[in-house]
Design a protein around this motif. Structure first.
Motif, short mmCIF file in Angstrom:
data_model
loop_
_atom_site.label_atom_id
_atom_site.label_comp_id
_atom_site.label_asym_id
_atom_site.label_seq_id
_atom_site.Cartn_x
_atom_site.Cartn_y
_atom_site.Cartn_z
N GLY A 51 0.83 -1.21 0.00
CA GLY A 51 0.00 0.00 0.00
C GLY A 51 0.86 1.25 0.00
N LEU A 52 1.96 1.23 0.76
CA LEU A 52 2.87 2.38 0.78
C LEU A 52 3.51 2.61 -0.59
CD1 LEU A 52 4.71 1.97 4.21
CD2 LEU A 52 3.40 3.96 3.46
N LEU A 53 3.90 1.49 -1.22
CA LEU A 53 4.49 1.63 -2.55
C LEU A 53 3.50 2.30 -3.49
CD1 LEU A 53 6.67 1.02 -4.71
CD2 LEU A 53 5.56 -1.21 -5.04
N LYS A 54 2.27 1.85 -3.49
CA LYS A 54 1.26 2.43 -4.39
C LYS A 54 0.95 3.87 -4.00
CE LYS A 54 1.10 -1.06 -6.96
NZ LYS A 54 1.69 -0.94 -8.31
N ASN A 67 -4.34 -5.00 19.48
CA ASN A 67 -5.28 -4.03 20.05
C ASN A 67 -5.48 -2.86 19.08
OD1 ASN A 67 -5.50 -5.51 22.44
ND2 ASN A 67 -3.67 -4.53 23.30
N ASP A 68 -6.60 -2.16 19.25
CA ASP A 68 -6.92 -1.07 18.33
C ASP A 68 -5.91 0.08 18.39
OD1 ASP A 68 -9.08 -2.43 17.42
OD2 ASP A 68 -10.58 -1.29 18.56
N ASN A 69 -5.20 0.22 19.51
CA ASN A 69 -4.23 1.32 19.61
C ASN A 69 -2.84 0.93 19.14
OD1 ASN A 69 -3.60 -0.44 21.64
ND2 ASN A 69 -3.54 1.10 23.30
N ASP A 70 -2.71 -0.25 18.50
CA ASP A 70 -1.42 -0.68 17.99
C ASP A 70 -0.93 0.30 16.94
OD1 ASP A 70 0.42 -3.30 17.78
OD2 ASP A 70 0.14 -2.46 15.77
N LEU A 71 0.38 0.59 16.94
CA LEU A 71 0.95 1.59 16.04
C LEU A 71 0.75 1.23 14.58
CD1 LEU A 71 4.30 2.43 17.89
CD2 LEU A 71 2.25 3.86 17.70
N ARG A 72 0.77 -0.08 14.27
CA ARG A 72 0.58 -0.49 12.88
C ARG A 72 -0.81 -0.12 12.38
NH1 ARG A 72 3.48 -5.95 14.76
NH2 ARG A 72 2.39 -5.20 16.60
N ILE A 73 -1.80 -0.32 13.26
CA ILE A 73 -3.18 0.04 12.88
C ILE A 73 -3.31 1.55 12.72
CG2 ILE A 73 -5.58 0.02 13.65
CD1 ILE A 73 -4.98 -2.61 15.09
N GLN A 74 -2.75 2.29 13.68
CA GLN A 74 -2.85 3.75 13.63
C GLN A 74 -2.17 4.33 12.40
OE1 GLN A 74 -4.86 5.27 15.75
NE2 GLN A 74 -5.22 3.20 16.59
N LYS A 75 -1.03 3.71 12.04
CA LYS A 75 -0.30 4.20 10.86
C LYS A 75 -1.11 3.97 9.59
CE LYS A 75 4.18 3.78 8.53
NZ LYS A 75 5.49 3.07 8.53
N ALA A 76 -1.69 2.77 9.45
CA ALA A 76 -2.49 2.47 8.27
C ALA A 76 -3.71 3.38 8.19
CB ALA A 76 -2.91 1.00 8.28
N LEU A 77 -4.36 3.60 9.33
CA LEU A 77 -5.54 4.46 9.36
C LEU A 77 -5.20 5.90 8.99
CD1 LEU A 77 -7.36 3.12 12.56
CD2 LEU A 77 -8.13 2.88 10.17
N SER A 78 -4.02 6.35 9.42
CA SER A 78 -3.62 7.73 9.09
C SER A 78 -3.43 7.90 7.58
CB SER A 78 -2.34 8.12 9.83
OG SER A 78 -1.24 7.39 9.33
N TYR A 79 -2.89 6.87 6.92
CA TYR A 79 -2.74 6.93 5.46
C TYR A 79 -4.11 6.92 4.77
CZ TYR A 79 2.33 6.56 5.09
OH TYR A 79 3.68 6.82 5.13
#
Length: 911
Positions: A860-863, A888-900
């Protein structure tokens, strides 16, 4: 049986005897309805009446006599019932407690008001007042008068009532049958054993007074409200060594089929072993909640055939609970089965022997019911002194292997039978002497102070000193001890012992002998332990070649060498070769029906681990579960195979993104390892390391750091700070540092770890891939893309060579290289690499595995960087969906994807 039940049984019996015999089954079915227990009791009692020898020998005469007696009893019922309220001596009869084949038992109270006292009064029925029954009744008076034990109902008085009834006055027991008591109070196995020991003590007293009960059953063994046992009803007891034809004369036999010994069925000599057989059946019933034989809905003839001919199943096989199976398997099974052997002289001969075995079981000592072997006696020693001793079990198992070899030789070479038997006994005695407190080689040993090394080194020196002139035993002992010494890390002496055994074997047996092949196998295992895999492979290949020459290439003798060779390949990361060899071993064991043993399931667990590293997760899980189930049932206590298999399950679930499940198995494995080896054992390192990685994925940083630091401290103290194992621990800690953003510290530790690896290994060693991958990962985050790209290309080359181009590890490598190229803004090359990685992820990882989420995130980042926002949002959304299933919902990976995703939507809105 309760009073009401017994009366109902007798009522039905009375009614059925008035009918023609061909109408009996239908009538019983109708009267008993759905009461299965009632139907069984009625059927068995009826069979006991009509199918006894007297009935079969002369049915017309016997039936006439039987109905005459029955008629007398029916005529006397009113008269006997009228005894309630009457006096017998100083006692007034209050109620009926029960009725048996010879008389009625009443509860009576003292009526002179001097003190309250209840008694049981047994009165012989008029209709049963035959000469033989009167003789038995008087015998019971005599027997009880001579027995004085707290576990036997006491005799107070006896005589004849004013109405001419014979009676005895006995102790009144306010209790319930022992089996009912255990069911009602749900007693534990240990409590049942303690209760049963009371029974044995009472029976021992009777036997010591030359009295054999002959009709022991739960209904005659009551437990009072204080938990005290009382044995009743010595009505058919026999004075030991006294002949009494009247007690075995033609007619209905005085026994209860469920508890009758074979000699009672055959009407041969009755001994104390007869009582112990009945007690064995009762003990079986108490432990397993079932009988060893199924007598339901079968004839008396079939019952007798089962008692005489059929071997009972073990108590552990009669229960469903896994926990209870483990408790019963072994000593308790053996104790029960010894008590109920068909041959009287093979049972416990006296109650004291039965008691001694139960006491030894409680103390963890050997029991006589088990074969008196080195394996068994040593196992009990290890259980009592488990700390530090578990790994030496290999010696004892090998000695048992020798015993099996001797047995084979005896069968093949009958002329040498005596010699081989003596040699087997000599080996056994030699091993037992190693545990003798008088052994000069173990000056500090007093039953619990010897270490594993003490015992093995003592055995090594004794062998050198005392057996040098006996080559066969010398070779076998040194081979076994050398193998065990390598298991406890006494490598120098292990190599010396095994090398001496090999040289002597080549001289004595020849270079191409079975004995020499087996020592090559032991040397291969030794070289595994010291990480000299080339030498390990050399020796196991020699063992295999010798056995193929001796037995052919499909011999069961090859199963174990193939398994050892497979382990050798596994340790060199040659997983495909290892799997093929494990499957060969598995095939041979299945072909020759050698699968119901520990060796097979150890191989199965090793196969599962190989399949785990090959990414064959479904097969790995199947084999782990099967092996773990077997180990749990087989071993009575904690065992290394249980701990190792739980660890492997944890690794499997960690890799398949089931992290909470992984945590559970890993913590259980850690607890098992600490029980077995203590808190400072090398066995704990892998568990600490994997727990740290698992908590890292769960973002539980405190726990992750805790276990990573434990791992570092442990490996440094054991192996030193220049060992590969220590380097792995440092690498593991660096992963946590990197995940928390401490990039420079992580880089320093990765470089430290890689330097140690490179100092110990050549440049082609596949283990180098781990620190190289991780260093490349942190260099990417530090912006050093060229160095990172170079490292990842090397990693991909190594992993493709050892694992194949489609292995999940190669997929991870490609994903990381694609990410490096993306950050270096080489988008076309990055896209090409991600395209290669995608089918590997989809084919080998579960759909909701967090690694697929990471891949979707990177793609997704590449695209996104290629400004293909619709595809980018699609992959970010997929990543979020997978991450939420794992974290958990506050996991950094989830937050990063949601921010994009939010950024993409805002871009779209602005347009």
């Amino acid at each position: 049986m309760s009073e009401l039940d017994w009366q109902e049984v007798e009522t039905i019996i009375d009614e059925v005897l008035d009918l023609p015999q061909d109408q009996h089954p239908a009538f019983i079915q109708k009267r008993c309805k759905n009461n299965k227990t009632l139907k069984i009791e009625v059927t068995q009692l009826l069979n006991s009446i009509f199918e006894s020898e007297g009935w079969l020998d002369n049915p017309s005469t016997y039936k006439k006599e039987f109905y005459n007696e029955l008629g007398n009893e029916i005529e006397s019922i009113t008269e006997e019932n009228s005894l309630i309220g009457k006096k017998v001596g100083s006692y007034s009869i209050k109620s009926i407690l029960g009725e048996g084949g010879m008389g009625t038992v009443y509860m009576a109270e003292r009526d002179d008001k001097k003190f309250d006292h209840k008694v049981a009064i047994k009165i012989i029925r008029h209709g049963r007042a035959t000469q033989s029954n009167i003789q038995r009744f008087k015998r019971e008076q005599q027997i009880l008068a001579n027995l004085s034990h707290r576990g036997i109902a006491q005799l107070f008085d006896g005589g004849v009532t004013d109405d001419g009834f014979l009676y005895i006055i006995m102790e009144y027991v306010n209790g319930m049958p022992i089996d009912e008591y255990c069911r009602k109070y749900n007693t534990s196995i240990d409590d049942k054993i303690e209760l049963f020991k009371q029974v044995l003590q009472a029976v021992r007293h009777a036997h010591e007074n030359l009295v054999i009960h002959r009709d022991l059953k739960p209904g005659n063994i009551l437990v009072d409200q204080s938990g005290n046992v009382k044995i009743l009803d010595f009505g058919i007891s026999k004075l030991h060594q006294e002949e009494d034809a009247s007690l075995t004369q033609t007619g209905a036999r005085l026994l209860t089929p469920k508890y009758a010994a074979p000699e009672q069925i055959k009407e041969t000599n009755i001994t104390t072993a007869t009582d112990l057989y009945a007690l064995g059946i009762i003990f079986y019933q108490l432990l397993a909640g079932a009988f060893p034989f199924n007598f339901e809905d079968i004839s008396q003839h079939e019952i007798e055939h089962i008692i005489l001919k059929k071997d009972p199943s073990s108590p552990s096989s009669s229960v469903d609970s896994i926990t209870l199976k483990k408790k019963l398997r072994g000593d308790l099974d053996a104790i029960v089965l010894k008590a109920i052997r068909k041959e009287a002289d093979q049972r416990y001969r006296v109650a004291n022997d039965f008691l001694s075995d139960l006491e030894n079981y409680r103390k963890g000592l050997p029991v006589t019911a088990r074969q008196n072997s080195v394996q068994y006696r040593s196992k009990k020693f290890f259980q009592r002194h488990k700390q530090g001793l578990a790994t030496v079990v290999g010696v004892i198992l090998l000695i048992i292997g020798f015993a099996s070899f001797y047995t084979w030789r005896i069968a093949k070479e009958r002329d040498q039978a005596r010699f081989e038997a003596e040699r087997a006994e000599q080996v056994k005695n030699f091993m037992l002497q190693m545990f003798n407190t008088g052994n000069p080689d173990m000056k500090s040993y007093a039953g619990n102070n010897a270490t594993v090394n003490d015992l093995l080194l003592a055995g090594f020196h004794r062998t050198e000193r005392e057996l040098n002139d006996q080559p066969k035993i010398y070779i076998e002992m040194l081979s076994a001890i050398g193998d065990a010494l390598s298991n406890v890390d006494a490598f120098e002496t292990a190599k010396e012992a095994l090398t001496k055994a090999l040289n002597r074997s080549i001289t004595h047996y020849g270079e191409k002998s079975l004995q020499t092949a087996n020592i090559h196998s032991h040397l291969s295992s030794y070289y595994h332990e010291v990480h000299k895999y080339n030498l390990a492979e050399k020796h196991i290949r020699k063992a295999i070649d010798i056995k193929i020459q001796l037995y052919g290439d499909n011999s069961p003798e090859l199963a174990e060498p193939f398994a050892i060779y497979a382990s050798n390949q596994f340790l060199q990361s040659q997983y495909q070769k290892a799997e093929n060899l494990f499957l060969k071993s598995d095939s041979l064991k299945k072909r020759y029906h050698k699968t119901d043993n520990i060796s097979y399931h150890v191989t199965l667990a090793n196969l599962g681990e190989t399949q785990l590293f090959l990414g064959e997760y479904g097969l790995a899980e199947k084999h782990f579960k099967k092996a773990l189930s077997y180990f749990k049932n087989y071993y009575e206590h904690s065992h290394p195979e249980i701990a190792r298999t739980k660890y492997r399950m944890g690794l499997l679930y960690h890799r398949t993104s089931k992290h909470k499940k992984a945590e559970s198995y890993l913590l259980e494995a850690l607890e098992e390892f600490i029980k077995l080896y203590g808190p400072n054992s090398s066995e704990l390192s892998a568990s600490y390391g994997l727990l740290a990685r698992n908590y890292r994925v769960l973002s539980e940083w405190e726990q992750a750091e805790k276990y990573a630091l434990k791992d570092i401290d442990l490996t440094k103290s054991i192996y030193g700070d220049s060992s590969v194992i220590y380097a792995k621990s440092v690498n593991n800690f660096a992963i946590i540092q990197k995940a928390q953003g401490n990039l420079q510290q992580a880089k320093n530790n990765y470089e430290k770890s890689l330097a140690i690896y490179r100092s110990k290994m050549d440049s082609t060693n596949p283990d180098l891939a781990i620190p190289m991958y991780n260093l490349g990962d942190v260099l990417m985050d530090l912006g050093k893309y060229s160095k990172a790209q170079k490292l990842l290309k090397q990693v991909i080359t190594i992993d493709k060579l050892r694992l194949g181009e489609k292995h999940p590890e190669v997929g991870l490598d490609l994903n990381k290289l694609g990410s490096i190229l993306m950050k270096a803004k080489k988008y076309a090359k990055s896209d090409s690499i991600f395209t290669k990685a995608k089918p590997i992820y989809e084919n080998h990882f579960p759909q909701d595995h967090y690694r697929i989420g990471e891949f979707f995130m990177n793609y997704g980042l590449l695209k996104y960087h290629q400004q293909n926002f619709s595809i980018s949002e699609k992959y970010f959304s997929k990543a979020v969906s997978i991450f939420k299933k794992n974290f958990n919902d506050n996991d950094l990976r989830i937050q990063k994807a949601l921010s994009y995703i939010k950024n993409i939507k805002e871009r779209h809105h602005k347009r």
